[in-house]
Design a protein around this motif. Structure first.
Motif, short mmCIF file in Angstrom:
data_model
loop_
_atom_site.label_atom_id
_atom_site.label_comp_id
_atom_site.label_asym_id
_atom_site.label_seq_id
_atom_site.Cartn_x
_atom_site.Cartn_y
_atom_site.Cartn_z
N MET A 73 5.34 -6.87 10.98
CA MET A 73 4.42 -6.38 11.82
C MET A 73 4.67 -5.11 12.45
SD MET A 73 1.59 -7.92 12.92
CE MET A 73 1.85 -9.80 13.07
N ALA A 74 5.86 -4.77 12.82
CA ALA A 74 6.19 -3.44 13.49
C ALA A 74 6.05 -2.37 12.64
CB ALA A 74 7.67 -3.43 13.84
N ARG A 75 6.39 -2.68 11.34
CA ARG A 75 6.08 -1.51 10.28
C ARG A 75 4.73 -1.26 9.95
NH1 ARG A 75 8.12 -2.42 5.28
NH2 ARG A 75 8.69 -4.67 5.80
N SER A 76 3.94 -2.31 10.14
CA SER A 76 2.31 -2.03 9.74
C SER A 76 1.84 -1.49 10.97
CB SER A 76 2.01 -3.75 9.65
OG SER A 76 2.48 -4.31 8.64
N ILE A 77 2.25 -1.85 12.18
CA ILE A 77 1.89 -0.95 13.25
C ILE A 77 2.17 0.72 13.41
CG2 ILE A 77 2.11 -0.82 15.88
CD1 ILE A 77 2.58 -3.81 16.07
N VAL A 78 3.27 0.71 13.11
CA VAL A 78 3.75 2.06 12.89
C VAL A 78 3.03 3.02 11.59
CG1 VAL A 78 5.53 3.89 12.04
CG2 VAL A 78 6.13 1.79 13.70
N GLU A 79 2.64 2.34 10.68
CA GLU A 79 1.97 2.84 9.63
C GLU A 79 0.44 3.17 9.85
OE1 GLU A 79 2.05 4.91 5.94
OE2 GLU A 79 3.63 4.07 7.23
N MET A 80 -0.10 2.15 10.61
CA MET A 80 -1.68 2.42 10.96
C MET A 80 -1.65 3.44 12.02
SD MET A 80 -3.81 0.73 9.87
CE MET A 80 -5.16 0.60 11.16
N ALA A 81 -0.67 3.74 12.73
CA ALA A 81 -0.53 4.98 13.64
C ALA A 81 -0.32 6.39 12.99
CB ALA A 81 0.64 4.87 14.86
N ALA A 82 0.52 6.01 11.75
CA ALA A 82 0.92 7.16 10.99
C ALA A 82 -0.38 7.62 10.28
CB ALA A 82 2.05 6.74 10.10
#
Length: 900
Positions: free
Chosen positions: A429-438
C-alpha cells in the motif's frame, strides 16, 4: 468599488525593513506609477523570523516591524498617496513557538484544549511529538539536558530541553508538588489535579500569588531542584504530558501533525473549520472593512484541505466590504494545467508567466547542441522525467515518511473492509501511494466533499496507468485501489469518509513531494541551462517559440486577466535579469562549451577528491557554477574592484553551499558532507583569488560580454512584455533596476531606494539612458514610462483583447509583436528575442540597422489611419496597413505605441 490594479510592488519586511520603511516608500511608489504595495507577511511571527511565514498570531502586527501604531502610520501614508495595500497571508500553517498561544494551550491541555481543533493533529496518536532534541531522549535525560524551570513571567512551571521550553499540564504538577515542603502543598495538589482549560487564568493568578510569598518561592525552588536531580521523577513528569520530546531526526518518521513540507516547526492549520477560519481571519477582515486592505495573496493555497471552499469563504467574508479586496494565490500551474475558473479569484502570483518568458527567449533549435555539450561535460544523465520520478519516491519514503505512514494507515483502514482488498499489505500500500504521487503530473488534485472534478478524474486515471506501466509495484490491484480512493469510488458511507480523509491528506502532501523533489532537489542536479530551473518551470521544455507564447497569453486573458505577472519573487531561484542573461547561452551552446572547457582547465588544480569516490566539485556542479557566476555579475562589474569581488564571492559561496545541499548528492542540510563542502569552498574562492588563478575572473568577464549585452536587451524585452501582456505587473523590490540576485536569502536583501527616484525621472530619454545601459537606469525608465501608459488605460492591459501581429522579413525570428484593444483604446507592442544573434557582436544594445531592412509589421485593418503616441520616445506615428521596422525600431530596439 475596489482600487484599480495597475501594478504591484513587492516589499520584503524584516531584515532591516519595517513599517517605517514602508511609510517612507509611499511617495516613491506613487512617482514610479505602481498602484499597490504588496507586502510580505507582517503579522507576528516566531522570534527572529527573517521572512514572517512562521506566523504565531494572526491578529497582531509584528512588534519588531513597529506593531499596530507603525502599521497604521504606514497605512495612512499609503492611503494619502493613493497606494493600495496587498498583504501576503499565510493560512495553511503557523509557527510552533512559545509565542503561539494557541499552540501553547494545545501542548498544555492536549485534546482537551480549547484550540484542539485549530491544528491538523492526529489525536488518535499517543502523544504530540516534539522533535527538538539534539540527541535521543534517553541520552538527553541522562546528560542533564532536561529540567523543570520556574517561569515567573508566565506565572507557571515549564519544562526545559536545552533551552527549548514547553508548558506543563497543570494536572501533572502533583509530581513536582510531591517534593514541595510547604503548608500549601496539599491544597495545590488538589486544585491542580482537577483543573480544566477554563481554569487556566485563575490557576495562573493563584500561582503568582504564591510566588510572591518568599517562603513559598524558596520551597518551590528546592522542590524544582529535587525534581531535576531525580531522573525518574523528571521522566515521570515528562510522560504525564500530552507531548513527547524526541530526537530531531525522528520528525520525518513519526510526526503526529501535518507539517509545512518537511519543516517540523510549521504546523498545519484546519482552515476548513469555520471557527478556525473566523478567528484566524478576524484582523484581515477588519482591515478590509477599514479600507486599509485592498488585496491578499494567499500563500501555499495547495496546502489547504479544500482550496475552493477556503477561497469561497474568504470571498464571502469580504462580501460586506465596500471595497472588496482582490484575491491572488500562490499556485504553480504545470504543463497544460490552468487556473480553476470555479475559484472565482483574480489570479495567481504569476510563475506561469516566467515559464512563458523562458519558452520565448530560449532557442529551441539549439537544444540538441546544448544537451550534447552538457552531457559531454558531466557524463550521461538520467532523462529529466526519470530523475523527477526517482526523487519523488526518495522524498516521500525518506523525508516525508511520517506523512506516508499516516496515509498508509488511512488506506489500510478502508482496504480492510473490502473483501477484494483486505489482503493488501501495508508495504504494498505504501509503495502504491508513493508511485501514484511520483506519476502525478501536477502539484495536486482538488477532490472534495463536492465531488471529483472531471479534470481531476483524467489526471488520476492517467497517473494510475503510468504507475501500473512503470512496474515499481508488482501488482495492479493496489494502484487501482489508490485510484479509487482518490476518486471517492465507494458506496458505503464509512468507506467514503475514509476515502475523503485519505484524499485530503494525499492532496496536501503531493505538493510537498513535488516541491521538494523538483524545485529543491532536481533543479540543483539537472543543470543543462539553469535559467529554466525556476519555480513552476519545466527544463525539458527547451524553447517554445512565438506562437506558443501567444497561446499562453490568450489563456491568461481568458483565465486571469488580473493575475499577477511576476518575473522575480522572493522564491525564484535567481533574479529576472540573471535569467535573461542565461537565456542567451541557449543561442550559442558550442561557444559556451568552448568557454567552459577553458575555464575547467584553469580551475583544474582546485578540483580535488573529497573522499575515495567523490571529486569536489563534481562535473554537474562545476557546470552550474560557471552559469551561476555568469548570472550574478552586475553589468557594470569591474574585476579590479576588490570590494565588489569580495561581496560577490561571499554571495556565490553561500549559493553554492545551498545548491549542493539541496541537490542531496554528496551533502545535505541534515547530513553535511564537510570534506566535499570544504573543497567546493576552496574552488569558489580560487575563482576570485588573483594569487590562485591570476586573471581568471577578468578573463571570464571579458569572454562573456556578448552574453551580458544580449542579456541586458532581453531584460528590457521581458520588462516591456510584463507591462503590456494580459495581467498586472508585479515588481519585486529593487528590480526597477537590474537585479542579479541568487536564490534566497540573497534575493531578500534590503534595497536602498535613496536616489533611485531621481535617476528614474531625470531629463535623460530612454534612448540616452540606453547608451549607458550598464547602470540599469534604462530599465527603470522603461518601467516608469510603461507604468504611466498603463495608468492611462489600465483595463486595456488586463481585459483588453490580445491580438498577435505578423512580422515580415528576415528579422521576424528575432521579434514578437501584438496589439491590445478595448473600446477606444489600443496599443502596439514589439519586443526583441534571441538577442545574442540579433546583436551579433554589436556594441551596446542597438542591433545593426540593416537588421530591420525590408521588414514590416502587419497591422489590423481597423488600425489604418489611426494615430499613436510612441510611449518610449514621445513621438507620434500614423498607422497604415503596416509599419516599416527600420522606422519603427530606429533608435530603440523595441516599441510601445499607445493610441493617441
Amino acid at each position: 468599488m475596489k482600487r484599480q490594479l495597475v501594478a504591484t510592488y513587492r516589499l520584503q519586511f524584516r531584515e532591516g525593513t519595517d513599517f517605517e520603511s514602508g511609510r517612507q516608500l509611499a511617495p516613491y511608489l506613487k512617482r514610479l506609477g505602481v498602484s499597490h504595495l504588496y507586502a510580505s507577511p507582517i503579522f507576528t511571527a516566531a522570534p527572529g523570523s527573517t521572512h514572517g511565514y512562521d506566523v504565531v498570531d494572526y491578529n497582531a502586527f509584528e512588534p519588531a516591524l513597529g506593531g499596530n501604531d507603525g502599521f497604521v502610520a504606514m497605512s495612512d501614508a499609503l492611503m494619502e498617496a493613493d497606494i493600495g495595500l496587498m498583504l501576503d497571508f499565510v493560512p495553511n500553517h503557523m509557527g510552533i513557538s512559545p509565542q503561539n498561544v494557541w499552540w501553547e494551550d494545545v501542548l498544555t491541555w492536549g485534546a482537551d484544549s480549547r484550540f484542539g481543533d485549530v491544528f491538523d493533529i492526529a489525536w488518535d496518536a499517543e502523544k504530540i511529538l516534539v522533535p527538538v532534541l539534539g540527541k535521543p531522549y534517553g541520552d538527553a535525560l541522562a546528560d542533564g539536558d532536561l529540567s523543570v524551570i520556574i517561569d515567573a513571567g508566565k506565572r507557571r512551571l515549564r519544562f526545559d530541553a536545552a533551552g527549548y521550553q514547553l508548558p506543563l499540564d497543570p494536572r501533572s504538577l502533583g509530581i513536582v508538588f510531591r517534593f514541595l515542603e510547604h503548608e500549601a502543598r496539599e491544597q495545590l495538589v488538589r486544585r491542580f489535579a482537577v483543573a480544566t482549560p477554563w481554569d487556566a487564568a485563575e490557576l495562573d493568578e493563584r500561582f503568582e500569588e504564591h510566588l510572591e510569598d518568599e517562603t513559598f518561592r524558596a520551597a518551590l525552588d528546592a522542590a524544582v531542584a529535587a525534581v531535576n536531580g531525580d531522573k525518574s521523577a523528571l521522566h515521570e513528569l515528562h510522560e504525564a504530558q500530552s507531548w513527547r520530546l524526541a530526537w530531531w531526526r525522528t520528525a520525518r518518521e513519526k510526526l503526529t501533525y501535518r507539517r509545512f513540507f518537511e519543516i517540523a516547526d510549521l504546523i498545519g492549520v484546519r482552515q476548513e473549520r469555520r471557527r478556525v477560519f473566523q478567528e484566524s481571519h478576524r484582523t484581515l477582515i477588519r482591515l478590509a472593512k477599514e479600507r486599509r486592505l485592498d488585496g491578499v495573496r494567499i500563500d501555499h493555497v495547495d496546502g489547504l484541505g479544500d482550496p475552493k471552499s477556503y477561497l469561497s469563504d474568504l470571498k464571502q467574508a469580504f462580501s460586506g466590504v465596500r471595497r472588496s479586496p482582490t484575491i491572488h494565490v500562490e499556485k504553480i500551474l504545470t504543463g497544460p494545467e490552468r487556473l480553476r475558473a470555479s475559484w472565482e479569484i483574480e489570479g495567481t502570483t504569476g510563475y506561469e508567466f516566467i515559464t512563458a518568458l523562458a519558452g520565448l527567449y530560449v532557442d529551441g533549435d539549439q537544444e540538441a547542441a546544448m544537451t550534447q555539450a552538457y552531457c559531454g561535460f558531466v557524463g550521461e544523465e538520467d532523462p529529466l522525467r526519470t530523475m523527477i520520478a526517482k526523487q519523488k519516491r526518495v522524498i516521500f519514503f525518506r523525508n516525508l515518511a511520517g506523512e506516508l505512514q499516516f496515509l498508509t494507515n488511512e488506506a489500510m483502514n478502508v482496504a480492510s473492509r473490502g473483501l477484494s482488498t483486505r489482503d493488501l499489505g501495508p508495504d504494498t500500500m505504501a509503495r502504491s501511494i508513493v508511485e501514484m504521487a511520483a506519476q502525478l503530473p501536477v502539484y495536486r488534485t482538488y477532490v472534495s466533499v463536492e465531488g471529483v472534478p472531471a479534470h481531476d478524474t483524467a489526471v488520476i486515471d492517467g497517473a494510475v496507468e503510468r504507475a501500473k506501466a512503470g512496474r515499481e509495484v508488482e501488482a495492479d490491484e493496489p494502484i487501482e485501489f489508490i485510484g479509487r480512493l482518490l476518486k471517492l469510488d465507494f458506496s458505503d458511507a464509512l468507506d467514503v469518509a475514509g476515502a475523503l480523509e485519505f484524499t485530503r491528506r494525499f492532496q496536501q502532501t503531493t505538493g510537498a513531494v513535488m516541491a521538494k523533489a523538483v524545485e529543491d532537489t532536481v533543479f540543483y542536479r539537472y543543470n543543462r541551462l539553469i535559467a529554466l530551473n525556476e519555480v513552476g518551470g519545466e527544463p525539458d521544455h527547451y524553447g517554445t517559440g512565438v506562437e506558443e507564447f501567444h497561446q499562453a497569453m490568450a489563456i491568461r486573458l481568458e483565465d486571469q486577466p488580473e493575475g499577477l505577472l511576476a518575473s522575480s519573487t522572493h522564491d525564484t531561484k535567481r533574479a529576472e535579469d540573471a535569467r535573461a542573461r542565461l537565456y542567451t547561452l541557449s543561442e550559442a551552446p558550442e561557444r559556451w562549451a568552448e568557454l567552459v572547457e577553458g575555464w575547467r582547465k584553469t580551475m583544474e588544480p582546485f578540483r580535488a577528491p573529497a573522499d575515495s569516490l567523490t571529486i569536489s566539485p563534481d562535473p554537474a556542479t562545476e557546470w552550474m557554477f560557471y552559469q551561476a557566476l555568469a548570472g550574478v555579475l552586475p553589468c557594470d562589474f569591474d574585476p579590479d574592484d576588490t570590494g565588489a569581488r569580495a561581496n560577490i564571492e561571499a554571495r556565490l559561496a553561500a549559493f553554492m553551499e545551498k545548491a549542493v545541499r539541496e541537490a542531496k548528492r554528496y551533502t545535505s542540510w541534515t547530513a553535511p558532507g564537510t570534506a566535499y563542502e570544504a573543497q567546493l569552498a576552496t574552488f569558489v574562492h580560487a575563482a576570485f583569488d588573483e594569487e590562485a588563478t591570476g586573471s581568471f575572473l577578468a578573463d571570464f568577464w571579458s569572454s562573456i560580454q556578448p552574453f551580458v549585452a544580449a542579456g541586458a536587451l532581453t531584460s528590457l524585452s521581458q520588462t516591456l512584455l510584463k507591462l503590456t501582456v494580459p495581467g498586472v505587473p508585479d515588481i519585486y523590490q529593487g528590480t526597477e533596476f537590474y537585479d542579479f540576485s541568487l536564490v534566497d536569502p540573497d534575493n531578500r536583501r534590503p534595497v536602498d531606494i535613496n536616489g533611485r527616484s531621481t535617476l528614474i525621472h531625470d531629463d535623460a530619454s530612454i534612448a540616452e539612458a540606453m547608451a549607458k545601459w550598464r547602470d540599469g537606469r534604462v530599465k527603470a525608465k522603461l518601467l516608469a514610462a510603461g507604468l504611466a501608459a498603463r495608468a492611462e488605460a489600465p483595463t486595456l492591459f488586463t481585459s483588453g483583447a490580445y491580438t498577435p501581429l505578423a512580422i515580415e522579413g528576415e528579422a521576424s525570428r528575432h521579434l514578437l509583436a501584438f496589439a491590445r484593444t478595448a473600446k477606444d483604446a489600443a496599443a502596439i507592442v514589439v519586443v526583441p528575442r534571441l538577442t545574442l544573434g540579433l546583436l551579433d557582436g554589436a556594441e551596446g544594445l542597438l542591433p545593426p540597422a540593416e537588421r530591420w531592412e525590408g521588414g514590416r509589421l502587419i497591422l489590423p485593418e481597423d488600425f489604418e489611419g489611426r494615430g499613436f503616441r510612441d510611449v518610449l520616445s514621445g513621438g507620434r506615428r500614423r498607422a497604415g496597413k503596416s509599419m516599416e521596422l527600420s522606422a519603427l525600431l530606429k533608435g530603440l530596439p523595441l516599441a510601445f505605441l499607445l493610441a493617441a
